[in-house]
Scaffold this active site. Structure first.
Site, PDB file in Angstrom:
ATOM      1  N   GLY A 119     -82.350  83.281  99.013  1.00 55.05           N
ATOM      2  CA  GLY A 119     -80.939  83.372  98.665  1.00 55.05           C
ATOM      3  C   GLY A 119     -80.654  83.187  97.193  1.00 55.05           C
ATOM      4  O   GLY A 119     -80.068  82.176  96.797  1.00 55.05           O
ATOM      5  N   GLY A 120     -81.078  84.154  96.332  1.00 50.86           N
ATOM      6  CA  GLY A 120     -80.730  84.125  94.922  1.00 50.86           C
ATOM      7  C   GLY A 120     -81.092  82.806  94.261  1.00 50.86           C
ATOM      8  O   GLY A 120     -82.161  82.241  94.482  1.00 50.86           O
TER       9      GLY A 120
ATOM     10  N   THR B  16     -82.698  88.526 100.188  1.00 50.64           N
ATOM     11  CA  THR B  16     -84.131  88.292 100.304  1.00 50.64           C
ATOM     12  C   THR B  16     -84.495  87.956 101.743  1.00 50.64           C
ATOM     13  O   THR B  16     -83.659  87.467 102.493  1.00 50.64           O
ATOM     14  CB  THR B  16     -84.535  87.110  99.387  1.00 50.64           C
ATOM     15  OG1 THR B  16     -84.099  87.380  98.051  1.00 50.64           O
ATOM     16  CG2 THR B  16     -86.023  86.876  99.383  1.00 50.64           C
TER      17      THR B  16
END
Length: 534
Positions: free
Chosen positions: A435-436, A352
């Site tokens: 980040g996820g 992202t």
């Protein structure tokens, strides 16, 4: 040659009075600043930066991804959900026939409708100032003329080439032609350009994004899907609309933290903050009792998020209850001096980009966009530079679950922009940590570093991070120290030290001084972060 940081990096906050653009790519930040200096506002700068990021950091986002934004304009906070839904043909039955009921990570099946391009247009239509084509011009220039790769992006690019080669999927042939052409080796300073990407951005600029959803670009996406076994169709693209939403929030201390409502996972951070608001955290940030409480509260936030977060147009998500005093107290009752297993699994990791912008008129933007899992699905539409995301991988496949796969439904989304205000309603500014499933954990830690521990934006980002993985598992950065890691282990956490800094997300922050209007910014030392100040 490979690039790595040999010595500790020390950064200081940056100050500006006329405008600021912060993101993980220097050239993208400069694109946004150039638009500000040409007379644009913070929204124009955010769109310019976002478009440039699809070119200079395709390792984490692209034209074929989704977008969420929080915009402070006109004295209030606005939320935009520009995420797309599953195609009409993507059903549980179709998944069973194609893949035995399992959702693959790559190829056409996990591709949902990309919402980012319409998000750019809708943001501009509501709050932009300059001509849309002028806003996208820097990104077009980078794609056509080429640019040198930055260190972190080149490393991710090289890893993906190796990974995709190992998959040996025919559908990825166009990805290799576009992102790994003969003679190109990603390395810091290596030059890359994409004429197809430039032409696509021009078509988007000229049509105000409509070409992507109902014009020539939509036809090319549809044709490629039909020719190669994809389920996405022109009708799915034409049906897509962004949604303006009311942000949700939670109070912590003298401040209020704002997030996009589900289908985003920002509510996980708010639940954790609610739990901690009722606990006395130690005065010292790096205290094992305080870190233990933070980790345990975050697990409870994820417990609820994984059970309830879904597309609110299709499933009832009782946000009011999840953020209520009763739910908060029920979660607090489960906390103890030892680690617990929340009995929920984290979603998959992702890739992202995040950006924050501010101008001297009081406008501020917190924007996040993504292709998910790095380059996404690995599907690229020939000649366009459009790499499609794989957000469908985040659907639940259990019938009856709120987030279960269904046509026209948006999946649970990991990407979340954040915004901070004071309790009296005055804005502080945009922040985010991409980040996820690290994202709500990053939000929690950045907010606590700021509000509870009084850190400036750069300190709040630089402070060593932890992340809950699953069960009792917790990862910590080496900078947290062996002593603290041992103390967490004594409290029942299964602690591992992660030496790869990018595993802990990448964040940006802009705070505005309410008296002087001066902007104070911090950027991520774990990547190629840059602050463009004016």
């Amino acid at each position: 040659m490979a690039y790595q940081i040999e010595y500790p990096v020390v950064r200081r906050p940056v100050y500006a009075s006329r405008g600021m653009v912060i993101t993980g790519q220097p050239m993208a930040a400069q694109a946004g600043l150039s638009v500000l200096q040409a007379g644009g506002n913070a929204v124009d700068a955010a769109i310019a930066t976002a478009a440039a990021l699809t070119v200079v950091e395709p390792t984490a986002n692209g034209i074929g991804g989704d977008l969420f934004a929080l915009v402070w304009a006109g004295g209030q906070l606005h939320g935009l959900n520009a995420s797309g839904a599953a195609p009409a043909a993507l059903t549980l039955d179709a998944l069973q026939q194609r893949h035995g009921g399992e959702m693959p990570r790559h190829g056409w099946t996990p591709v949902t409708v990309p919402g980012g391009v319409r998000g750019w247009a809708d943001l501009h239509r509501a709050h932009g100032r300059l001509d849309f084509a002028q806003v996208l011009a820097p990104a077009i220039g980078y794609a056509r003329d080429g640019f040198p790769l930055s260190p972190a992006a080149s490393a991710g690019w090289a890893r993906t080439i190796q990974s995709f080669r190992g998959l040996k999927l025919d559908i990825m042939e166009e990805w290799f032609r576009t992102f790994a052409p003969d003679g190109f080796a990603p390395a810091p300073g290596a030059l890359w350009r994409s004429e197809g990407h430039a032409r696509t951005l021009e078509a988007i600029a000229e049509s105000y994004g409509e070409s992507f959803y109902s014009g020539d670009l939509a036809a090319q996406i549809d044709a490629h899907a039909q020719a190669t076994g994809g389920l996405l169709r022109a009708e799915d693209l034409a049906a897509h609309q962004s949604e303006w939403v009311t942000p949700i929030s939670a109070e912590y201390g003298s401040h209020r933290v704002h997030e996009i409502p589900p289908n985003g996972q920002g509510i996980a951070a708010l639940i954790a903050l609610n739990i901690l608001e009722g606990q006395r955290l130690p005065d010292r940030r790096d205290d094992p009792d305080g870190l233990h409480l933070q980790i345990e509260a975050m697990k409870r936030g994820f417990h609820d998020a994984h059970q309830y977060v879904a597309d609110m147009r299709h499933s009832r998500v009782d946000v009011e209850h999840l953020l209520s005093a009763a739910n908060t107290q029920a979660h607090r009752a489960r906390l103890s001096d030892t680690a617990h297993d929340p009995a929920t699994a984290p979603p998959s990791s992702g890739g992202t980009v995040y950006l924050a912008t501010a101008d001297n008129e009081g406008n501020m933007v917190s924007l996040i966009q993504s292709n998910y899992m790095g380059f996404g699905s690995g599907v690229v539409v020939p000649g366009t530079g459009i790499g499609l995301h794989n957000r469908g991988h985040n659907f639940n496949l259990e019938p009856g679950h709120p987030n279960v796969l269904a046509p026209g439904k948006r999946p649970y989304h990991t990407i979340i922009p954040g915004f901070l205000t004071r309790n009296d309603g005055t804005p502080v500014g945009p922040f985010g940590v991409m980040g996820g499933f690290m994202q709500p954990q990053g939000h929690l830690q950045v907010v606590l570093n700021t509000v509870r521990y009084g850190m400036n934006p750069q300190q709040a980002l630089d402070a060593p991070r932890w992340q809950w993985l699953s069960g009792l598992g917790v990862e910590v950065e080496a900078g947290l120290g062996a002593g603290l890691a041992r103390e967490l282990a004594h409290r029942g956490h299964r602690v591992s030290v992660q030496l790869e800094p990018s595993a802990f997300g990448r964040g940006q922050i802009i705070w505005r001084n309410p008296e002087t209007g001066v902007l104070e910014g911090g950027t991520e030392s774990r990547t190629d972060g840059h602050i463009a100040a004016w």
